[in-house]
Scaffold this active site. Structure first.
Site, short mmCIF file in Angstrom:
data_model
loop_
_atom_site.label_atom_id
_atom_site.label_comp_id
_atom_site.label_asym_id
_atom_site.label_seq_id
_atom_site.Cartn_x
_atom_site.Cartn_y
_atom_site.Cartn_z
N GLU A 1 0.83 -1.22 0.00
CA GLU A 1 0.00 0.00 0.00
C GLU A 1 0.86 1.26 0.00
O GLU A 1 0.64 2.20 0.77
CB GLU A 1 -0.96 -0.02 1.20
CG GLU A 1 -2.01 -1.10 1.08
CD GLU A 1 -2.99 -1.10 2.23
OE1 GLU A 1 -2.59 -0.77 3.36
OE2 GLU A 1 -4.17 -1.43 2.00
N GLU B 1 -7.14 -7.58 -0.48
CA GLU B 1 -7.58 -7.50 0.92
C GLU B 1 -9.07 -7.20 0.93
O GLU B 1 -9.49 -6.05 0.89
CB GLU B 1 -6.83 -6.40 1.69
CG GLU B 1 -5.37 -6.68 1.93
CD GLU B 1 -4.73 -5.63 2.84
OE1 GLU B 1 -5.48 -4.77 3.37
OE2 GLU B 1 -3.51 -5.67 3.02
#
Length: 650
Positions: A184, A262
């Site tokens: 991320e 995710e």
């Protein structure tokens, strides 16, 4: 004489062997023309779940992985926390519960492919996002950038880690089908493409060109987190607009399979806020919608586990928010490893799209109750200073941080003496929010109260000239997400008493775990017992277990805040007064069976209840709080007057 038939057998054997996938024919690739993955040339979609080996005792790995496979998953996704394996520069630990290779083998036994996320930064709500705190010994280092000091440390680490996993790459005959680069990165302020290109080059140099490398970002992070040459994936939860996010993903990855790396089955918990939950209906509906699109999905988390010891991370959302010891996450497999209704509902959805292994899931593990047990005073923390810091204090005019004295976790005691008498209550304060993270203040051994990062900024003291001022600093976990600024711990500014800056400090880096594990069993010190103990104080008791062992949950009614050990194992932090977590998960393997004596030790940091008792329950209490909460889900079923949580990622 009968004709010899033996020559036929080797040729038949060769034919059969040729039909099996060989290491040099095994492949996992992106088929962009048809927007799918190919596994050994055959269309493939993974339905995966996250499990972190570092949050589960090693003896329970096989159990958790087996339950994931029986739920219909065909892959497991997990991080590798750098700080868990390199505690000091050049010192590596891959033993016991840190045995990464053993975990890869357990996943293979469970017939699960592996999606590996080695970082170097992982978030994961883990201490400092997995980065080792010794990086901060260079105070001007710029984490997660092309800063030469940071890159040198990363290169050194990956030159140890990546060759270990090389034999486990899928095309080498192993079970690792893809590897994530960083984590991320688009949520990080730096947006340093030189850094990302350096990492990609390092992975390629050490792992070769055949392994699929990918990135993962939230929808707003795709711009800075994606990189040409790495496959772009996205993450989001059941309440987010799937169509909008996948459409945005297509701007960065126009062809190939859609991937949600995710998909949130639950959410993390912060001390002082409500226990997070996600409804079964919302989670299953979102999964089915994605599978209908042909997407590959990883569910984060499928089994959360526990932040044992000092390993929890923290967030900064207007104020410092440390993460609880429990990482239950409202996941399909509970913290204790039990199947939940969410698991069975997800298994039913998965069965509509791919084969689910036959047979029932194992039932919940046996649970045990015990107590109440009375704990007995061992003594105030200050009485054990010679054992907690046998090498003696470090002297400095101004206070030094944890990092400056090489104290990574836990506690450090700061000591000085008053230079003049304070007759009237006078504020003790630390400028610039310089308490990181929580300070327990004592004058001549008498507990005065707490200073807390972002929250409680001053205490009022009186004292005579020469009085001893002790400040016990607790590291509550370094920031693990987003800006990930260098989160130094300790007294970061000199405390001020009234208008007088306090100087001439002694720093005692405390080895509390060593005291509990090695010194306490010897009973070397019998302290005098104060009338009404308060402030940092040790309590303990011993107990046998007459019946069969089982998993259990330690309940600490009336206790305030502290750390707890069972048979020398650091179970984690408790903060009963704050909530939401009221019990600590105790896995059965930590307990000794009939005929042996178990020992529990508490370091209570503030106030002991009138009756210092504990209990072991057969069910957890994770949601006991009256504080406001943040709600991540924005769906109608979850709307409330509470402030919505920003997507923080992992």
């Amino acid at each position: 004489m009968a004709p010899e038939a033996a020559p036929l057998f080797p040729s038949l054997l060769l034919l059969l062997l040729s039909l099996l996938p060989q290491a040099d024919t095994r492949s996992f690739v992106v088929d962009r023309e048809h927007d799918r993955f190919l596994l050994d040339g055959v269309p493939f979609r993974y339905v995966s779940g996250s499990l972190h080996y570092f949050r589960v005792p090693r003896v329970l790995w096989a159990d958790r992985l087996y339950k994931m496979r029986m739920s219909g998953l065909n892959a497991v996704q997990f991080y590798v926390p750098w700080n868990y394996h390199e505690p000091e520069p050049g010192v590596y630990n891959f033993n016991g519960s840190r045995d990464l290779i053993a975990f890869l083998n357990e996943a293979s036994v469970a017939d699960l492919l592996v999606i590996l996320r080695p970082g170097p930064y992982i978030c994961a709500e883990w201490e400092m996002g997995g980065l080792p705190s010794w990086l901060l010994r260079k105070p001007n280092i710029h984490l997660r950038t092309s800063d030469p000091d940071f890159l040198a440390a990363v290169d050194s680490w990956f030159k140890v880690l990546l060759p270990k996993i090389y034999p486990f790459l899928y095309h080498n005959g192993g079970n690792i089908i893809s590897i994530q680069v960083e984590n991320e990165y688009g949520s990080y302020k730096a947006c340093d493409f030189h850094y990302m290109r350096h990492l990609a080059g390092l992975f390629r140099a050490l792992l070769g060109d055949k392994i699929l490398l990918f990135t993962t970002d939230g929808p707003e992070g795709l711009k800075c987190g994606s990189l040409h040459g790495l496959y772009t994936t996205v993450d989001f939860g059941p309440a987010d607009n799937m169509t909008r996010i996948f459409t945005l993903l297509r701007k960065y990855e126009p062809r190939g399979p859609l991937v949600n790396s995710e998909y949130y089955t639950g959410w993390l918990d912060y001390w002082g806020q409500n226990h997070s939950t996600r409804s079964v209906l919302a989670v299953t509906k979102g999964l089915e919608n994605m599978l209908n699109l042909g997407a590959s999905v990883n569910m984060y988390m499928f089994h959360g586990g526990t932040n044992f010891g000092y390993w929890n991370g923290a967030d900064e959302k207007g104020r410092f928010l440390p993460i609880t010891t429990s990482y239950d996450y409202d996941a399909p497999i509970s913290e204790a490893g039990d199947p939940t209704p969410k698991l069975f509902a997800l298994r039913n959805v998965i069965s509509k799209f791919q084969e689910v292994p036959l047979g029932p899931l194992p039932p919940p593990s046996p649970k045990m109750t015990l107590g109440p047990l009375t704990l007995y005073l061992d003594g105030e923390l200050l009485a054990f200073l010679d054992f907690l810091c046998p090498e003696g204090p470090i002297h400095s005019v101004l206070p030094l941080s944890f990092e400056a004295v090489r104290q990574d976790h836990g506690f450090m005691l700061y000591r000085t003496y008053l230079t003049h008498t304070i007759f009237e209550p006078t504020p003790l304060w630390v400028p610039n929010n310089g308490v990181h993270d929580r300070a327990y203040v004592m004058v001549d051994g008498v507990f005065q109260g707490v200073l807390e990062r972002n929250m409680k900024h001053q205490l009022f003291l009186v004292g005579e000239m020469g009085a001893r001022l002790d400040i016990l600093l607790e590291n509550m976990g370094r920031l693990s997400f987003g800006s990930n600024s260098s989160d130094f711990k300790g007294l970061l500014q000199p405390p001020v008493l009234g208008q007088v800056m306090l100087t001439q400090w002694m720093m005692f880096p405390l080895k509390v775990d060593n005291l509990v594990k090695w010194w306490f069993p010897l009973h070397l010190l019998k302290s005098t017992k104060p009338q009404t103990p308060s402030g940092p104080t040790f309590y303990s008791t011993t107990f046998p277990i007459a019946g069969p062992l089982g998993d259990t949950f330690l309940y600490l009614p009336g206790w305030t805040k502290g750390q707890v050990w069972i048979n020398g194992f650091n179970l984690g932090r408790y903060w009963t007064k704050q909530g939401p977590q009221e019990t600590l998960y105790v896995p059965r393997p930590l307990l000794l069976p009939r005929g042996a004596i178990n020992k529990i030790t508490l370091l209570e940091l503030e106030n002991v209840p009138p009756e210092p008792q504990i209990q072991f329950l057969d069910w957890p209490i994770l949601n006991s709080t009256v504080h406001r909460t943040y709600i991540y889900s924005l769906s109608a079923e979850a709307q409330s007057a509470s402030e919505p949580m920003q997507l923080s990622g992992h």
